[in-house]
Design a protein around this motif. Structure first.
Motif, short mmCIF file in Angstrom:
data_model
loop_
_atom_site.label_atom_id
_atom_site.label_comp_id
_atom_site.label_asym_id
_atom_site.label_seq_id
_atom_site.Cartn_x
_atom_site.Cartn_y
_atom_site.Cartn_z
N GLU A 69 2.62 16.65 16.13
CA GLU A 69 1.46 17.43 15.72
C GLU A 69 0.76 18.06 16.92
OE1 GLU A 69 -0.71 14.40 13.75
OE2 GLU A 69 0.57 14.41 11.98
N SER A 70 0.60 17.28 17.98
CA SER A 70 -0.06 17.80 19.19
C SER A 70 0.77 18.89 19.84
CB SER A 70 -0.29 16.67 20.19
OG SER A 70 -1.13 15.69 19.63
N SER B 167 2.16 11.78 16.03
CA SER B 167 1.03 12.52 16.62
C SER B 167 1.49 13.42 17.76
CB SER B 167 -0.05 11.56 17.11
OG SER B 167 0.46 10.71 18.11
#
Length: 140
Positions: free
Chosen positions: A51-52, A48
């Motif tokens: 992705e962030s 994540s």
């Protein structure tokens, strides 16, 4: 007429943004860039974060371009962002090459198998030379 022009510019801008954004997302999905980076770095629990980072980086650079942000920084302070930018472009190009199998297809189709290593070196040196010319001479 001015109101109509404004609406037209807004519609064209939104359409262009949607097309570029969807192409970027499609390219990330087709290349499997984020899962591949997670796999290579063995950071499965931090996917994540990858992705962030891409999301916030894209948003930052959209705002920087749209609002014409500029910072006056010393050259030494730009070394770290330049390294990260080069790493991203290099990994993106490697992912594109890996997924599309460009080099094996080209070498087989044009019968360049014996010249594969010099071809790779020429590609790397050409990319480095082009980047240096752009950074140092055209946009110092």
């Amino acid at each position: 007429m001015s109101y109509l022009e404004g609406v037209l510019v807004m519609v064209i801008g939104l359409a262009g943004g949607f097309s570029v954004g969807s192409a970027f997302v499609a390219l990330l999905i087709v290349l499997d860039l984020i899962p591949r980076l997670v796999q290579l770095t063995r950071a499965y629990r931090r996917s994540s974060l990858f992705e962030s980072s891409i999301l916030f980086g894209s948003l930052y650079w959209i705002c920087a371009d749209l609002f014409d942000w500029s910072y006056k920084l010393p050259a030494k302070a730009l070394l770290l962002p330049a390294i990260f930018q080069g790493l991203f472009v290099g990994m993106f190009a490697a992912a594109l090459t890996e997924v599309l199998n460009v080099i094996p297809i080209v070498s087989k189709r044009f019968k360049l198998k014996p010249y594969l290593f010099p071809l790779l070196i020429a590609m790397v040196l050409g990319k480095v030379t082009g980047s240096l010319v752009d950074w140092l001479l055209l946009h110092p």
